[in-house]
Design a protein around this motif. Structure first.
Motif, short mmCIF file in Angstrom:
data_model
loop_
_atom_site.label_atom_id
_atom_site.label_comp_id
_atom_site.label_asym_id
_atom_site.label_seq_id
_atom_site.Cartn_x
_atom_site.Cartn_y
_atom_site.Cartn_z
N THR A 27 0.84 -1.19 0.00
CA THR A 27 0.00 0.00 0.00
C THR A 27 0.87 1.24 0.00
O THR A 27 2.02 1.22 0.45
CB THR A 27 -0.94 0.06 1.23
N VAL A 28 0.31 2.33 -0.51
CA VAL A 28 0.98 3.63 -0.55
C VAL A 28 -0.02 4.69 -0.10
O VAL A 28 -1.22 4.58 -0.38
CB VAL A 28 1.50 3.95 -1.96
N GLY A 29 0.46 5.70 0.60
CA GLY A 29 -0.42 6.77 1.07
C GLY A 29 -1.15 7.47 -0.06
O GLY A 29 -0.58 7.75 -1.12
N THR B 147 0.30 10.61 -1.91
CA THR B 147 1.65 10.51 -2.46
C THR B 147 1.91 11.50 -3.59
O THR B 147 3.04 11.93 -3.80
CB THR B 147 1.93 9.06 -2.94
N GLU C 68 4.48 3.92 3.04
CA GLU C 68 4.30 2.69 2.27
C GLU C 68 4.38 1.50 3.22
O GLU C 68 5.22 1.45 4.10
CB GLU C 68 5.40 2.57 1.21
N PHE D 100 1.03 6.84 8.95
CA PHE D 100 0.05 5.76 8.87
C PHE D 100 -1.25 6.05 9.60
O PHE D 100 -2.10 5.18 9.75
CB PHE D 100 0.70 4.46 9.31
N GLN E 269 -4.54 4.76 2.69
CA GLN E 269 -3.61 4.17 1.73
C GLN E 269 -4.40 3.56 0.56
O GLN E 269 -5.58 3.24 0.69
CB GLN E 269 -2.79 3.07 2.40
#
Length: 483
Positions: free
Chosen positions: A338-340, A343, A353, A442, A446
């Motif tokens: 997963t990625v924010g 981004t 991530e 976090f 995401q």
């Protein structure tokens, strides 16, 4: 991912158990389904959190962590000459102790294989530590030479063995101020009679540190809450065999630009690299195939990389999980991560991530997980928790392509915890990350990424292609874990 590999987005995760059948209601083919068994009320961003400080009633495991007595029991040694231990009085700082222990070596030392350490005795380490319990170790340190030399803290005997946890924390300082080093961890075993707090000191060069407040206590740490067994969202792969996954959920990222890791494949949007199986799964296939991509780069492998950016979001305070059969073989690099969602505006790694599952084909029975976040004040500098962290590398006891395993992660503003087959592996708390000079992204949402890369870190010529990663339903439980 590994610290020596950089990428705008990585991946990986860990652990193992018999797969339990979970009945899911999916409202539409290839779409997100909201399951409505009247889930209990929850707030994904307001989970009950325990105190950020150790429980005042918990016992102190360290005998004398500040040199308050004339014989605190500390010892020190070095391969490059003696380390002098001395009790320092009249110290002041952001702590209550008035004494500290000085650790000094005047010999420079040189060459490889050198070492230096100090040990702080523990009370009854055989019974103090219990597998599965959460503890916190901390110490205040300062480098009076302002040398930037590394000092670390972990649990071990003088041979680096008898470790109830592999957790460690290190710091380097170029000022003479006091700094806390701290790490929260889950014990994996009891201790041994010779287990101590092990202070790792610079192997070479002269040094002069002062240390106080060395402490190990059982810790009331924030952990994922438990929620309903049915997910709030299901990303399914139902559909006709040979067709692409739903465009309402998935984007294809294409090209052959190396993706920040000097990868050898060109990603395509063709069904030869990503398609539904017809049995409720997605197949991502890496092939030995020469192709010149739209970016003008010719490469000898093709594969696929898919994201849910702008389409499917995993909210902070959620547990996301997928059942995956991962390919193996030299150079094969499958991943679920997963990625924010921010981004595009915040950049990587500032957006964060989470590498939920990462295979490294040359080690076929090993699954990895990792976290990427920015250095505080330097949003483009990655300070990850990587494959070497406790629990981040797991041998599942069989090749990852032998059968599917469940790979998952829970994340929120306080904690990230990875799972394999619903057994916890790597756990990292926000307080530790921030204390170590990292940001903690976090608490934000995401999006999902799936891909199979071909790495230049291991010669893929020896592997037989094609290589396929098979992915089942991706479930998202908001508010906690379903187990």
């Amino acid at each position: 991912m590994r610290a020596h590999i950089t990428r705008r987005g990585t991946r990986r995760t860990v652990t193992v158990v018999a797969l339990a059948a979970v009945t899911l209601s999916v409202a539409a083919v290839g779409a997100i389904a909201t399951v409505q068994p009247t889930p209990k009320p929850y707030s994904a961003r307001a989970i009950t959190v325990t105190s950020a400080a150790p429980d005042a009633a918990s016992a102190e495991g360290v005998v004398d962590g500040s040199g308050t007595t004339s014989a605190p029991g500390w010892t020190a040694a070095s391969s490059a000459g003696p380390v002098t231990l001395r009790r320092v009085t009249g110290v002041s700082g952001p702590f209550t102790a008035k004494t500290a222990m000085g650790l000094t070596r005047t010999a420079a030392g040189s060459g490889s294989g050198g070492w230096a350490l100090a040990q702080v005795p523990l009370r009854n380490p055989q019974t103090f530590f219990a597998a599965g319990k959460v503890y916190r170790m901390e110490a205040w340190v300062r480098d009076t030479k302002m040398s930037g030399g590394s000092i670390g803290m972990l649990l071990a005997n003088n041979n680096y063995g008898h470790r109830p946890s592999e957790a460690a924390v290190y710091g380097k300082y170029t000022d003479a101020g006091w700094h806390m080093i701290t790490r929260t961890f889950v014990a994996t075993s009891a201790g041994w009679s010779d287990t101590t707090v092990y202070l790792s000191l610079p192997a070479t060069g002269a040094f002069a540190f002062e240390v106080t407040g060395v402490s190990v206590k059982e810790y009331a740490a924030a952990l994922p809450a438990k929620t309903d067994t049915l997910p709030e969202k299901v990303v399914s792969f139902t559909g006709k065999a040979g067709t692409v996954p739903a465009a309402a959920q998935w984007n294809f990222e294409t090209g052959g630009n190396g993706w920040g890791n000097e990868e050898l494949q060109t990603y395509t949007s063709g069904t030869g690299n990503a398609s539904l199986t017809g049995a409720g799964k997605l197949a991502i296939t890496a092939r030995r195939q020469t192709l010149r991509g739209a970016d003008g780069i010719t490469r000898d492998y093709t594969s696929a990389r898919l994201t849910t950016e702008g389409k499917v979001t995993v909210e902070a305070g959620s547990y996301v999980e997928a059942e995956i059969t991962a390919p193996v073989g030299a150079g094969v690099w499958p991943a679920f991560w997963t990625v924010g969602v921010n981004t595009r505006t915040q950049g990587w790694p500032a957006a964060g991530e989470l590498d939920i599952m990462e295979g490294w084909g040359a080690t076929p029975a090993v699954a990895h997980s990792a976290m990427h976040m920015a250095k505080a004040g330097a949003p483009k500098t990655d300070l990850p928790y990587g494959w070497g962290e406790p629990g981040a590398t797991t041998n599942v006891g069989e090749s990852l392509d032998a059968r599917p395993h469940r790979y998952g992660v829970y994340f929120d503003r306080n904690v990230v915890r990875f799972y394999i087959d619903r057994k916890p592996t790597l756990t990292v708390w926000a307080g530790d990350a921030i204390s170590a000079g990292r940001t903690w992204p976090f608490g934000g949402d995401q999006f999902l990424v799936l891909n199979v890369a071909v790495s230049n870190g291991a010669n893929p010529v020896t592997a037989t292609f094609p290589k396929t990663m098979t992915v089942g339903d991706i479930t998202i439980h908001e508010g906690g874990t379903p187990f």
